[in-house]
Design an enzyme around this catalytic site. Structure first.
Site, short mmCIF file in Angstrom:
data_model
loop_
_atom_site.label_atom_id
_atom_site.label_comp_id
_atom_site.label_asym_id
_atom_site.label_seq_id
_atom_site.Cartn_x
_atom_site.Cartn_y
_atom_site.Cartn_z
N ALA A 84 19.23 -41.39 0.72
CA ALA A 84 18.68 -42.73 0.47
C ALA A 84 17.16 -42.69 0.55
CB ALA A 84 19.23 -43.71 1.49
N GLY A 86 22.93 -39.14 1.71
CA GLY A 86 23.47 -39.60 0.44
C GLY A 86 23.47 -38.54 -0.64
#
Length: 266
Positions: free
Chosen positions: A72, A117
């Site tokens: 992220a 992520g």
């Protein structure tokens, strides 16, 4: 070389290599950190790929020489209000599920950092090919959150509950050789060869029946975690969807005539 390239915004591209589609993460200045805008473009790209019946396999790659994806975009995250973060969440989720729910086999080509992520994008693929520079991990608890792109669910399915717990709770980063040993990645290739090898693997897969590939993926995904009897019903339903297809008729004919099949794809 690709046959064609279509861009989704500035940072995501799809390159076509025959029946293989390459989904390219191309945000070099941020090591492919997933911002709101990048998540939106991943959703657009995966939606287009899922709807394209000519695509038989997908390879997820990165243009950054030192990173697959660092997760992220924490710089952006730091600037968001609580209300903005709540609004962003469905879009962030949709980016990961967009990759996870592609109806064809998906291969990740990982080099350098694949963290948080970034590793979750790889975990959303069916097979992970990594080179010797790969460093993977889910370090979210070290910044006060948890893996939220599927990591807490996908990692234990890959390596078991206890190993996943150790990796998530310690937030540690795992280098390529150990990652292969633990099953965090599936194939380890020489440095710089991850994309080439992943595309070659996807091309070998794409030589097979498009109808068969999609049905096999459906059976593998839907059957996972079910009791055996229920899982076998899932498999039977998938089998029935291909048994009377043009691909099945062509596959049997080509085998008997000792030639390569010319798949109708239906």
């Amino acid at each position: 070389m690709s046959d064609s390239e279509h861009r989704f915004g500035e940072w995501v591209a799809v390159r076509r290599h025959g029946h293989v589609a390459e989904l390219v993460l191309d945000r070099p200045k941020a090591m492919n950190a997933v911002s709101t805008e990048m998540a939106r473009r991943i959703v657009e790209a995966t939606t287009a790929l899922a709807a394209d019946s000519d695509v038989r396999t997908v390879v997820l790659t990165s243009t950054h020489p030192r990173a697959f994806c660092v997760g992220a975009d924490l710089k952006e995250r730091n600037s968001l209000t609580d209300a903005e973060l709540v609004r962003q969440r469905p879009l962030a989720r949709a980016a990961y599920t967009g990759v996870l729910e592609l109806p064809v086999p998906v291969v990740a080509a990982v080099h350098g950092f694949a963290l948080g992520g970034g590793f979750e994008l790889a975990l959303s693929c069916d097979v992970i090919v990594a080179d010797g520079t790969a460093v993977v991990g889910l370090p979210e608890v070290s910044v006060g959150v948890i893996p939220g792109g599927g990591g807490t669910q996908l990692l234990p399915r890959r390596v078991g509950a206890a190993r996943a717990a150790e990796l998530v709770f310690s937030a540690r980063q795992v280098e390529a050789a150990e990652a292969r040993e633990l099953g965090l990645v599936d194939e380890l290739v020489p440095e710089g060869e991850d994309r080439t090898e992943a595309l070659a693997l996807a091309a070998r897969m794409a030589a097979n029946s498009p109808v068969g590939l999609r049905a096999a993926k459906r059976a593998l995904r839907l059957g996972h975690g079910l009791d055996l009897r229920t899982g076998l019903e899932v498999e039977d339903a998938a089998w029935r969807s291909v048994a009377f297809s043009g691909d099945r008729a062509e596959g049997v004919a080509a085998f008997n005539e000792k030639r390569k099949p010319d798949w109708p794809g239906e």
